[in-house]
Every structure is written in C-alpha cells, then in structure tokens.
Design a protein around this motif. Structure first.
Motif, PDB file in Angstrom:
ATOM      1  N   THR A   1      46.027  31.112  46.488  1.00  0.00           N
ATOM      2  CA  THR A   1      45.923  31.447  47.908  1.00  0.00           C
ATOM      3  C   THR A   1      47.190  32.104  48.450  1.00  0.00           C
ATOM      4  N   ARG A   2      48.356  31.635  48.062  1.00  0.00           N
ATOM      5  CA  ARG A   2      49.622  32.087  48.646  1.00  0.00           C
ATOM      6  C   ARG A   2      49.915  33.563  48.391  1.00  0.00           C
ATOM      7  N   ARG A   3      49.324  34.132  47.350  1.00  0.00           N
ATOM      8  CA  ARG A   3      49.500  35.569  47.096  1.00  0.00           C
ATOM      9  C   ARG A   3      48.160  36.233  46.751  1.00  0.00           C
ATOM     10  N   ARG A   4      47.094  35.668  47.293  1.00  0.00           N
ATOM     11  CA  ARG A   4      45.750  36.177  46.968  1.00  0.00           C
ATOM     12  C   ARG A   4      45.541  37.594  47.465  1.00  0.00           C
ATOM     13  N   THR A   5      45.870  37.855  48.732  1.00  0.00           N
ATOM     14  CA  THR A   5      45.621  39.197  49.264  1.00  0.00           C
ATOM     15  C   THR A   5      46.415  40.251  48.509  1.00  0.00           C
ATOM     16  N   THR A   6      47.651  39.936  48.176  1.00  0.00           N
ATOM     17  CA  THR A   6      48.483  40.881  47.415  1.00  0.00           C
ATOM     18  C   THR A   6      47.871  41.175  46.057  1.00  0.00           C
ATOM     19  N   GLY A   7      47.518  40.127  45.308  1.00  0.00           N
ATOM     20  CA  GLY A   7      46.950  40.322  43.978  1.00  0.00           C
ATOM     21  C   GLY A   7      45.621  41.037  44.008  1.00  0.00           C
ATOM     22  N   VAL A   8      44.728  40.609  44.918  1.00  0.00           N
ATOM     23  CA  VAL A   8      43.418  41.250  45.035  1.00  0.00           C
ATOM     24  C   VAL A   8      43.570  42.712  45.432  1.00  0.00           C
ATOM     25  N   SER A   9      44.429  42.984  46.406  1.00  0.00           N
ATOM     26  CA  SER A   9      44.603  44.359  46.896  1.00  0.00           C
ATOM     27  C   SER A   9      45.103  45.288  45.795  1.00  0.00           C
ATOM     28  N   ILE A  10      46.103  44.842  45.055  1.00  0.00           N
ATOM     29  CA  ILE A  10      46.677  45.704  44.016  1.00  0.00           C
ATOM     30  C   ILE A  10      45.680  45.919  42.884  1.00  0.00           C
ATOM     31  N   SER A  11      44.986  44.869  42.457  1.00  0.00           N
ATOM     32  CA  SER A  11      43.972  45.022  41.405  1.00  0.00           C
ATOM     33  C   SER A  11      42.892  46.002  41.824  1.00  0.00           C
ATOM     34  N   TYR A  12      42.407  45.812  43.014  1.00  0.00           N
ATOM     35  CA  TYR A  12      41.314  46.643  43.513  1.00  0.00           C
ATOM     36  C   TYR A  12      41.737  48.099  43.646  1.00  0.00           C
ATOM     37  N   VAL A  13      42.912  48.303  44.273  1.00  0.00           N
ATOM     38  CA  VAL A  13      43.324  49.679  44.521  1.00  0.00           C
ATOM     39  C   VAL A  13      43.720  50.390  43.228  1.00  0.00           C
ATOM     40  N   LEU A  14      44.222  49.651  42.250  1.00  0.00           N
ATOM     41  CA  LEU A  14      44.533  50.262  40.959  1.00  0.00           C
ATOM     42  C   LEU A  14      43.264  50.815  40.307  1.00  0.00           C
ATOM     43  N   ALA A  15      42.206  50.014  40.336  1.00  0.00           N
ATOM     44  CA  ALA A  15      40.929  50.476  39.779  1.00  0.00           C
ATOM     45  C   ALA A  15      40.353  51.619  40.598  1.00  0.00           C
ATOM     46  N   GLN A  16      40.468  51.523  41.929  1.00  0.00           N
ATOM     47  CA  GLN A  16      39.950  52.586  42.783  1.00  0.00           C
ATOM     48  C   GLN A  16      40.704  53.897  42.550  1.00  0.00           C
ATOM     49  N   THR A  17      41.996  53.794  42.315  1.00  0.00           N
ATOM     50  CA  THR A  17      42.799  54.988  42.078  1.00  0.00           C
ATOM     51  C   THR A  17      42.414  55.679  40.770  1.00  0.00           C
ATOM     52  N   LEU A  18      42.187  54.878  39.736  1.00  0.00           N
ATOM     53  CA  LEU A  18      41.908  55.433  38.412  1.00  0.00           C
ATOM     54  C   LEU A  18      40.427  55.731  38.178  1.00  0.00           C
ATOM     55  N   PHE A  19      39.532  54.963  38.830  1.00  0.00           N
ATOM     56  CA  PHE A  19      38.103  55.075  38.504  1.00  0.00           C
ATOM     57  C   PHE A  19      37.202  55.214  39.720  1.00  0.00           C
ATOM     58  N   GLY A  20      37.756  55.127  40.938  1.00  0.00           N
ATOM     59  CA  GLY A  20      36.916  55.156  42.125  1.00  0.00           C
ATOM     60  C   GLY A  20      36.889  56.503  42.802  1.00  0.00           C
ATOM     61  N   GLY A  21      37.848  56.739  43.700  1.00  0.00           N
ATOM     62  CA  GLY A  21      37.839  57.962  44.490  1.00  0.00           C
ATOM     63  C   GLY A  21      37.952  59.239  43.686  1.00  0.00           C
ATOM     64  N   VAL A  22      38.541  59.153  42.492  1.00  0.00           N
ATOM     65  CA  VAL A  22      38.643  60.363  41.672  1.00  0.00           C
ATOM     66  C   VAL A  22      37.355  60.646  40.902  1.00  0.00           C
ATOM     67  N   THR A  23      36.401  59.715  40.921  1.00  0.00           N
ATOM     68  CA  THR A  23      35.175  59.901  40.144  1.00  0.00           C
ATOM     69  C   THR A  23      34.429  61.183  40.508  1.00  0.00           C
ATOM     70  N   PRO A  24      34.186  61.480  41.814  1.00  0.00           N
ATOM     71  CA  PRO A  24      33.508  62.746  42.123  1.00  0.00           C
ATOM     72  C   PRO A  24      34.238  63.962  41.572  1.00  0.00           C
ATOM     73  N   LEU A  25      35.573  63.959  41.687  1.00  0.00           N
ATOM     74  CA  LEU A  25      36.351  65.093  41.181  1.00  0.00           C
ATOM     75  C   LEU A  25      36.280  65.179  39.660  1.00  0.00           C
TER      76      LEU A  25
END
Length: 422
Positions: A359-383
């Motif tokens: 809990t004490r660092r949940r938002t940080t860990g979740v945010s970084i994991s999620y955005v790392l995947a989104q950066t590599l496999f999410g928003g760039v997918t259409p391109l």
C-alpha cells in the motif's frame, strides 16, 4: 514517515467509483477520438502530398504522448502515495481538461503554419503526462475499497474506459455520417472534442469531494515512495509491465481498426466505426463480470485462460479479415478482441498490479508498471502496426504482432504468480 488522517465522513463507494472512473472516461475518450480522427488530423495539421505520410505523422503525434507518460507516472504516482489518492486524481483531471480544450480550439496548419503541429504535440504531451498518473491513482483508490473485492472494484475503471470508447466511436460515427467529408475536415472533427470539455469540469468537481480509502489511511506512509520502489520493486515493476503488455496492445489495436479498415481494406469511414462501437459496448458491460470472477477463482487463472484463447485466435481472425474485408467481419473481429483481450484478460490487470505492490508505494509501482507497458506496447501500437503493414504490404501482420506480445505477457503472468498475484 508521513501519517495521513481522515478529515471528514467517508463518501459512499458509489461516489468513490464515480470519482475514480470519470477521469478514465475523459482520458480514454480523448485518446480514442484522436485515433479515430487520425486521418483527418493528419491532413489538417501535417499536410503532405502523400496521404500515408500525413496519417503516419498524425499517429506519431498520438504515440508521442507516451514519451512523457513515464514522467507523469513517476511524479503523480509518487505524489499520490505521499499525500493521497484524491490530490493525484484531481491534478490529473485538471491537466486532461486543459489539453482537451487546446486540441478543440487549435487552428490548423493552413491558418497558423508550423505552430499548429507544435501546439498539437504540446497538447498530446500534457494528455500523456496526465494519463501517466491517472491510472495508478485510480487503480489504487478502487482496489483499496475492499481487499476481498479488489478485482471487481478495480475492473470498473476498464468499464469506464469501455464507455469512453463507446461515446467516442458513436460521436465519430455520427459526425462522419451526418456531415460531408469537407465539413468533417474543416470543423466537424472538433465537435466531439468540445463535448469532452463537459466531462473535465465534472471530473474535477467530483474528485475535490472525494475521501481516501481506509486501506490507505490505516497504512504506514512514506515520503520517498519512488526511492523505495527503485530499491525494492524493480522485478515487480518489470513483471507488472509485461502483464499489462498484451492488454494494452490489444486495446490500442482495436482503436486503430477503423483507420486500418479505411486505409488498407477500402471500407467506408463511417461504416468502419461500427466495429469500434460494438467493441465499446462489450467493453462497457463485461469487465466487472471478469473482475468479480477473478475475486472468486484467482487473477492468474482468469487471465491465463483468456490469454491462451487470444493467442490461438488472433492471427486466424486477421487472415479472415484480409480474405473477406466487410463490415460484418470487422465488427465480429473487433467484438472478439474486446471480449478476449480487453474483458477476459485486461479487466483483471488493475487488480493484479495492485496485488503486486504494498500500500505505501502502490500508486508509484502500479503507475510505473502500467506506463512502461503503455509506452512500449500501447500508444505506439497504431504507429507500429501502420508501419508494419505499409512496409510488408501484409494486412495480417497486426495479428502476428499481437501474438508475439501475448506470449510475453503469459510468461510474465507466470512470474507474477510467483510474486504473489493470486
């Protein structure tokens, strides 16, 4: 150590769910709109003698927001862990509303020249920064409502995202069906973005009246969540990102499908949006059911079954679409992608990420994991998909790309089970 205490009576869980999810509606509504109008925006802001170049530049601007998403994830995520989920969510809503306003009123290249694409990129970067912190804060808030129903509450964010896809695609369909191509290009594309401005103030107002969840208030807090995550959670962050990858890729592939159908399969622009509308309806209704199922039988079991089904079906579906490019085929395939990749697999991802981090660092860990995947496999997918199809000339290549990403996610899902995901 920072101690956070409650200052007023707890809001209802319904209020909390609305507060968390209305931001997801705004975020995904704007993102999907941009993808759906990528061809028009390319011509308005990135004029070129080659329409394919304009579209690729427009999709590149869509993807560029993911370059700043990690910054938003780190800064807003750590901010949310330090001072509360509510301040992080309120900040995200304000930034997203401003960026939407900028896109809605921005003059085209023909009016202000090179300033038009530059300001469009700025707006997309603000959206990316906001979205980077939005997911982690909202996921933590929802997942902490009831640890025994973490899957159900966390999946509501995906239902909200599905509603956003539905709203965006219905608006885009109506604009293309009612207006002429010239009207859409000159001013019609702005109408859905103006509507999005109504969501932003509502999200900000509701979130200012939000209360923190008991799980967060009762936990020990830290003023250095980012440093702790870097010291203790590197493996969890990488595994979490791998788990997210297939869902992110499948989601953004579905938002790209109308552009793919229009530019590569020759289907009418308005008709090509019907598949996204159908997928949005599926994504609005079914995520909570799979989230609830994950509370009953376990996250990894639900996600593994959906992942294997997706792995087996996706390439044959694109072969079918290439062989029989019709509206019926497109709608069927987009609904199947929504059912398997988004609802069956992706709807359980937020709860799985919440399970990975304390809990004490949940938002940080979740945010970084999620955005790392989104950066590599999410928003760039259409391109990436547009580039692969343009380079190879093979309309089935999006299926091969998603297959490879799904393999990666299934491997990380096994590792996540070993790290404590039920």
């Amino acid at each position: 150590m920072i101690v956070v205490t409650a200052t007023r009576p707890k809001a209802s869980r319904l209020h909390t769910a609305i507060a968390a999810n209305i931001g997801a509606v705004l975020e995904w509504y704007d993102l999907v709109l941009y993808a759906l109008f990528a061809v028009v925006l390319g011509r308005q802001f990135f004029p070129s003698n080659d329409p394919s170049v304009s579209t690729l530049l427009s999709l590149g601007t869509f993807a560029i927001a993911w370059l700043v998403r990690p910054l938003g994830a780190v800064l807003i995520g750590a901010y949310s862990d330090r001072v509360g989920r509510k301040p992080g969510l309120t900040l995200s809503a304000a930034l997203m509303t401003f960026a939407t306003l900028l896109i809605a009123i921005l003059p085209p290249y023909a009016v202000i020249g090179v300033a038009a694409p530059v300001l469009l990129i700025v707006a997309r970067m603000i959206q990316g920064f906001s979205a980077g912190g939005e997911f982690g804060s909202a996921t933590a808030l929802l997942a902490e409502q009831d640890p025994n129903r973490r899957g159900f509450y966390a999946s509501l964010q995906w239902a909200a995202s599905g509603l956003a896809v539905l709203l965006a695609s219905v608006f885009a369909y109506a604009v293309n069906a009612v207006l002429t191509a010239d009207q859409v290009a000159s001013w019609g594309w702005r109408v859905p973005f103006v509507f999005g401005l109504l969501i932003g103030p509502a999200a900000f107002y509701i979130r200012t009246r939000l209360d923190e969840p008991d799980e967060f208030l009762q936990a020990e807090h830290t003023d250095t969540p980012l440093q702790e995550a870097a010291a203790y959670d590197k493996a969890r962050i990488l595994v979490g990102a791998g788990i997210v990858a297939a869902g992110a890729c499948g989601s953004y592939l579905n938002t790209y499908m109308p552009t793919f159908a229009f530019t590569r399969l020759g289907l009418p622009a308005s008709s090509a949006l019907l598949g996204t509308i159908a997928a949005g309806l599926v994504n609005t209704v079914l995520p909570p059911a799979f989230g609830h199922l994950s509370d009953r039988v376990g996250r990894t079991k639900v996600m593994a079954i959906a992942g294997v089904i997706g792995l087996v079906m996706i390439y044959p579906l694109f072969r079918w679409l290439a062989a029989a490019p019709s509206i019926t085929t497109l709608v069927t395939i987009q609904m199947l992608i929504a059912l398997v990749f988004y609802c069956g697999y992706y709807a359980t991802v937020p709860a799985a990420l919440a399970d990975l981090f304390p809990t004490r660092r949940r938002t940080t860990g979740v945010s970084i994991s999620y955005v790392l995947a989104q950066t590599l496999f999410g928003g760039v997918t259409p391109l990436v998909v547009a580039w692969i199809v343009a380079t190879t000339g093979d309309p089935t290549s999006p299926g091969m790309y998603l297959t490879a990403v799904m393999v990666l996610s299934l491997v990380c899902l096994v590792l996540g089970r070993r790290l404590g995901v039920p």
